[in-house]
Write a protein that holds these residues in place. Structure first.
Motif, mmCIF file in Angstrom:
data_model
loop_
_atom_site.group_PDB
_atom_site.id
_atom_site.type_symbol
_atom_site.label_atom_id
_atom_site.label_comp_id
_atom_site.label_asym_id
_atom_site.label_seq_id
_atom_site.Cartn_x
_atom_site.Cartn_y
_atom_site.Cartn_z
ATOM 1 N N MET A 1 52.686 -3.715 -56.788
ATOM 2 C CA MET A 1 51.834 -4.828 -56.774
ATOM 3 C C MET A 1 50.708 -5.575 -57.738
ATOM 4 S SD MET A 1 50.562 -6.653 -53.192
ATOM 5 C CE MET A 1 49.953 -5.289 -52.435
ATOM 6 N N PRO A 2 50.829 -6.201 -58.599
ATOM 7 C CA PRO A 2 49.916 -6.864 -59.596
ATOM 8 C C PRO A 2 48.842 -6.917 -58.632
ATOM 9 C CG PRO A 2 51.946 -7.988 -59.977
ATOM 10 C CD PRO A 2 52.060 -6.546 -58.538
ATOM 11 N N ILE A 3 47.778 -6.949 -59.229
ATOM 12 C CA ILE A 3 46.065 -7.453 -58.827
ATOM 13 C C ILE A 3 45.922 -8.303 -59.091
ATOM 14 C CG2 ILE A 3 44.361 -6.699 -58.181
ATOM 15 C CD1 ILE A 3 46.256 -5.517 -56.068
ATOM 16 N N ALA A 4 45.575 -9.880 -59.227
ATOM 17 C CA ALA A 4 44.571 -10.368 -59.668
ATOM 18 C C ALA A 4 43.771 -10.881 -59.072
ATOM 19 C CB ALA A 4 45.682 -11.336 -59.967
ATOM 20 N N VAL A 5 42.878 -11.485 -60.317
ATOM 21 C CA VAL A 5 41.258 -11.810 -60.089
ATOM 22 C C VAL A 5 41.738 -14.403 -60.448
ATOM 23 C CG1 VAL A 5 38.773 -12.304 -60.342
ATOM 24 C CG2 VAL A 5 40.029 -10.255 -60.380
ATOM 25 N N GLY A 6 40.998 -14.621 -59.414
ATOM 26 C CA GLY A 6 40.824 -15.917 -59.410
ATOM 27 C C GLY A 6 39.881 -16.552 -59.531
ATOM 28 N N VAL A 7 39.117 -17.054 -60.698
ATOM 29 C CA VAL A 7 37.965 -18.081 -60.065
ATOM 30 C C VAL A 7 37.778 -19.609 -60.033
ATOM 31 C CG1 VAL A 7 34.992 -18.229 -61.795
ATOM 32 C CG2 VAL A 7 36.701 -16.186 -61.792
ATOM 33 N N ILE A 8 36.607 -20.113 -59.578
ATOM 34 C CA ILE A 8 36.875 -21.211 -59.583
ATOM 35 C C ILE A 8 35.195 -22.140 -59.489
ATOM 36 C CG2 ILE A 8 37.027 -23.671 -58.139
ATOM 37 C CD1 ILE A 8 39.041 -23.462 -56.793
ATOM 38 N N GLU A 9 35.027 -22.565 -60.338
ATOM 39 C CA GLU A 9 33.866 -23.351 -60.572
ATOM 40 C C GLU A 9 33.659 -25.106 -60.522
ATOM 41 O OE1 GLU A 9 30.619 -22.286 -64.038
ATOM 42 O OE2 GLU A 9 32.264 -23.657 -64.679
ATOM 43 N N SER A 45 34.634 -16.351 -56.736
ATOM 44 C CA SER A 45 35.830 -15.813 -57.443
ATOM 45 C C SER A 45 37.322 -14.799 -56.183
ATOM 46 C CB SER A 45 35.682 -14.162 -58.237
ATOM 47 O OG SER A 45 34.884 -14.145 -59.365
ATOM 48 N N VAL A 46 37.641 -14.658 -56.038
ATOM 49 C CA VAL A 46 39.231 -14.144 -55.427
ATOM 50 C C VAL A 46 39.474 -12.817 -55.608
ATOM 51 C CG1 VAL A 46 38.704 -15.752 -53.972
ATOM 52 C CG2 VAL A 46 40.444 -16.263 -55.253
ATOM 53 N N ARG A 47 39.875 -11.736 -54.929
ATOM 54 C CA ARG A 47 40.831 -11.407 -55.601
ATOM 55 C C ARG A 47 42.021 -10.662 -54.485
ATOM 56 N NH1 ARG A 47 39.277 -6.292 -58.834
ATOM 57 N NH2 ARG A 47 41.164 -5.329 -59.110
ATOM 58 N N GLY A 48 42.860 -9.784 -55.215
ATOM 59 C CA GLY A 48 44.696 -10.274 -54.209
ATOM 60 C C GLY A 48 45.723 -9.702 -54.851
ATOM 61 N N PRO A 49 46.763 -10.321 -54.362
ATOM 62 C CA PRO A 49 48.023 -9.432 -55.141
ATOM 63 C C PRO A 49 47.886 -11.284 -55.607
ATOM 64 C CG PRO A 49 48.201 -9.286 -53.046
ATOM 65 C CD PRO A 49 46.713 -9.559 -53.619
ATOM 66 N N LEU A 50 49.069 -10.832 -56.888
ATOM 67 C CA LEU A 50 48.994 -11.646 -58.496
ATOM 68 C C LEU A 50 49.480 -13.833 -57.334
ATOM 69 C CD1 LEU A 50 48.564 -13.549 -60.957
ATOM 70 C CD2 LEU A 50 50.555 -11.970 -62.112
ATOM 71 N N THR A 75 35.790 -26.232 -63.829
ATOM 72 C CA THR A 75 37.318 -25.160 -64.387
ATOM 73 C C THR A 75 37.850 -24.026 -63.473
ATOM 74 O OG1 THR A 75 37.680 -23.531 -66.289
ATOM 75 C CG2 THR A 75 35.430 -23.489 -64.996
ATOM 76 N N HIS A 76 38.841 -23.263 -63.722
ATOM 77 C CA HIS A 76 39.531 -21.800 -63.114
ATOM 78 C C HIS A 76 39.741 -21.780 -64.481
ATOM 79 C CE1 HIS A 76 42.321 -25.221 -63.464
ATOM 80 N NE2 HIS A 76 43.721 -24.324 -63.150
ATOM 81 N N TYR A 77 40.001 -19.643 -63.239
ATOM 82 C CA TYR A 77 41.051 -19.492 -64.291
ATOM 83 C C TYR A 77 41.332 -18.159 -63.224
ATOM 84 C CZ TYR A 77 42.768 -15.950 -67.893
ATOM 85 O OH TYR A 77 43.352 -15.923 -69.246
ATOM 86 N N ILE A 78 42.372 -17.801 -63.578
ATOM 87 C CA ILE A 78 43.421 -16.125 -63.058
ATOM 88 C C ILE A 78 43.305 -15.219 -64.377
ATOM 89 C CG2 ILE A 78 44.976 -15.441 -61.782
ATOM 90 C CD1 ILE A 78 45.600 -18.160 -60.663
ATOM 91 N N VAL A 79 42.614 -14.387 -63.704
ATOM 92 C CA VAL A 79 43.062 -13.146 -64.666
ATOM 93 C C VAL A 79 44.173 -11.634 -63.926
ATOM 94 C CG1 VAL A 79 42.100 -11.074 -65.630
ATOM 95 C CG2 VAL A 79 40.622 -13.198 -65.682
ATOM 96 N N PRO A 80 45.357 -12.139 -64.770
ATOM 97 C CA PRO A 80 46.296 -11.016 -64.087
ATOM 98 C C PRO A 80 46.234 -9.457 -64.066
ATOM 99 C CG PRO A 80 47.568 -12.356 -65.510
ATOM 100 C CD PRO A 80 45.622 -12.630 -65.496
ATOM 101 N N ASN A 81 46.468 -8.424 -63.287
ATOM 102 C CA ASN A 81 46.056 -7.212 -63.517
ATOM 103 C C ASN A 81 45.353 -6.843 -64.994
ATOM 104 O OD1 ASN A 81 47.877 -6.471 -62.172
ATOM 105 N ND2 ASN A 81 49.736 -7.492 -64.393
ATOM 106 N N PRO A 82 43.572 -7.525 -64.077
ATOM 107 C CA PRO A 82 42.260 -7.142 -64.681
ATOM 108 C C PRO A 82 42.265 -5.348 -65.281
ATOM 109 C CG PRO A 82 41.613 -7.482 -62.401
ATOM 110 C CD PRO A 82 43.121 -7.906 -62.844
ATOM 111 N N PRO A 83 42.210 -5.516 -66.852
ATOM 112 C CA PRO A 83 41.834 -3.362 -66.916
ATOM 113 C C PRO A 83 40.409 -3.132 -66.365
ATOM 114 C CG PRO A 83 41.205 -5.163 -68.692
ATOM 115 C CD PRO A 83 42.111 -6.482 -67.262
#
Length: 103
Positions: A1-9, A45-50, A75-83
């Motif tokens: 299950m790919p994890i992602a991070v989402g950010v909203i400003e 910022s939130v984190r969970g499955p993509l 602005t907003h952005y989603i980072v899929p599978n952050p290293p």
């Protein structure tokens, strides 16, 4: 299950509060950080499955833009599978405080 991070400003705290509330209600995500940027804007910022992060960010944007006054999402952005090296530098990892809420 790919994890992602989402950010909203946003410009205001009430808008980011509405966004954060909508995000955790819309998807199986955990809030990992809420703070104010150097420009004075608020972000969360939130984190969970993509797929859950995508749904949560969409709901957060809608909720923040619906707040009265000067409360638009800047602005907003989603980072899929952050290293791992990104997690080491930025506050996007699960913490001891947020871990109990991750289901």
């Amino acid at each position: 299950m790919p994890i992602a991070v989402g950010v909203i400003e946003t410009q205001t705290f009430p808008a980011i509060l509405a966004a954060a509330d909508a995000m955790v209600k819309a998807g199986r995500v955990t809030i990992v950080v809420q703070d104010r940027s150097e420009s004075g804007r608020q972000f969360v910022s939130v984190r969970g499955p993509l797929s859950e992060v995508k749904r949560a960010v969409e709901a957060g944007i809608t909720a923040a833009n619906a707040c009265p006054g000067f409360a638009e999402v800047t602005t907003h952005y989603i980072v899929p599978n952050p290293p791992e090296n990104l997690e080491a530098v930025l506050p996007i990892a699960f913490s001891e405080e947020s871990e109990p809420f991750w289901v």
